[in-house]
Design an enzyme around this catalytic site. Structure first.
Site, PDB file in Angstrom:
ATOM      1  N   GLU A  46     -13.281  15.731  -9.172  1.00 36.71           N
ATOM      2  CA  GLU A  46     -13.091  16.102  -7.913  1.00 36.71           C
ATOM      3  C   GLU A  46     -11.802  15.851  -7.130  1.00 36.71           C
ATOM      4  O   GLU A  46     -11.087  16.752  -6.641  1.00 36.71           O
ATOM      5  CB  GLU A  46     -14.467  15.963  -6.959  1.00 36.71           C
ATOM      6  CG  GLU A  46     -15.794  16.490  -7.365  1.00 36.71           C
ATOM      7  CD  GLU A  46     -16.456  15.990  -8.837  1.00 36.71           C
ATOM      8  OE1 GLU A  46     -16.031  14.853  -8.991  1.00 36.71           O
ATOM      9  OE2 GLU A  46     -17.072  16.496  -9.457  1.00 36.71           O
TER      10      GLU A  46
ATOM     11  N   HIS B 225      -3.312   3.903   4.968  1.00 38.51           N
ATOM     12  CA  HIS B 225      -1.920   3.923   4.117  1.00 38.51           C
ATOM     13  C   HIS B 225      -1.662   5.318   3.380  1.00 38.51           C
ATOM     14  O   HIS B 225      -0.381   5.467   3.111  1.00 38.51           O
ATOM     15  CB  HIS B 225      -2.185   2.911   3.010  1.00 38.51           C
ATOM     16  CG  HIS B 225      -2.296   1.529   3.362  1.00 38.51           C
ATOM     17  ND1 HIS B 225      -1.872   0.477   2.499  1.00 38.51           N
ATOM     18  CD2 HIS B 225      -2.281   0.908   4.723  1.00 38.51           C
ATOM     19  CE1 HIS B 225      -1.990  -0.823   3.012  1.00 38.51           C
ATOM     20  NE2 HIS B 225      -2.273  -0.267   4.573  1.00 38.51           N
TER      21      HIS B 225
HETATM   22  O1  LIG Z   1     -18.268  13.572 -11.269  1.00 45.18           O
HETATM   23  C1  LIG Z   1     -18.202  14.686 -11.831  1.00 45.18           C
HETATM   24  C2  LIG Z   1     -16.619  15.102 -12.464  1.00 45.18           C
HETATM   25  O2  LIG Z   1     -15.671  13.913 -12.341  1.00 45.18           O
HETATM   26  C3  LIG Z   1     -19.087  15.713 -12.187  1.00 45.18           C
HETATM   27  O3  LIG Z   1     -19.900  15.849 -11.223  1.00 45.18           O
HETATM   28  C4  LIG Z   1     -20.064  15.417 -13.615  1.00 45.18           C
HETATM   29  O4  LIG Z   1     -19.038  15.341 -14.698  1.00 45.18           O
HETATM   30  C5  LIG Z   1     -21.241  16.475 -13.762  1.00 45.18           C
HETATM   31  O5  LIG Z   1     -21.844  15.917 -14.995  1.00 45.18           O
HETATM   32  P1  LIG Z   1     -23.133  16.411 -15.805  1.00 45.18           P
HETATM   33  O6  LIG Z   1     -22.438  17.925 -16.070  1.00 45.18           O
HETATM   34  O7  LIG Z   1     -23.396  15.504 -16.833  1.00 45.18           O
HETATM   35  O8  LIG Z   1     -23.962  16.658 -14.444  1.00 45.18           O
END
Ligand SMILES: O=C(CO)[C@H](O)[C@H](O)COP(=O)(O)O
Length: 144
Positions: free
Chosen positions: A72, A99
């Protein structure tokens, strides 16, 4: 303050809790989805609109959430003008404002309690940018 928020399925529960807290504090929250914990969805589709709203000045700040918050933060930082900090404790939330003047915060729902997530958002909202030596540094992010 006008704040955009977005998550994938793994960040949905905390997104709802943060939305409720922010609304209760008098902020205007624009929810870019996802709108349910199921089905599983691809985070760039929901994070990019948050980042674009911040970059366009439609909102002042953005909150993005996922399982770890890593993807994200990566997705948000692809948008020019966005400075998204991945935060995991109170000090990281404070520093990404002091910062880095972070206009977006990324949190991992699988990494912390809901109480911590709410606290980190509050700190990030309340902490001002220090400016000074940090100003030239964040300007170089865009001027490089
Ligand atoms: O944090 C995330 C990306 O960095 C996602 O929320 C994560 O990869 C989702 O995983 P899954 O498909 O196993 O629920």
């Amino acid at each position: 303050m006008k704040i955009a928020i977005g998550s994938d399925h793994a960040g949905f529960q905390y997104k709802e809790a943060i939305k409720e807290m922010l609304t209760g504090l008098g902020h205007e929250v624009i929810d870019k989805g996802t709108y349910a914990a199921t089905p599983s969805v691809d985070y760039p589709l929901f994070i990019r609109p948050v980042a674009e709203a911040v970059a366009a000045g439609e909102v002042e700040r953005g909150v993005v959430l996922g399982g770890s918050g890593n993807g994200e933060a990566i997705a948000a930082n692809r948008v020019r003008g966005v400075r998204c900090g991945l935060c995991w404790n109170e000090e990281s939330a404070r520093l990404c404002r002091q910062h880095n003047d972070a206009n977006v915060i990324s949190l991992g729902e699988r990494m912390m309690s809901e109480e911590t997530a709410l606290k980190l958002v509050q700190i990030w909202l309340d902490t001002p940018f220090e400016g000074g030596r940090h100003l030239a540094r964040i300007q170089e992010l865009d001027n490089y």
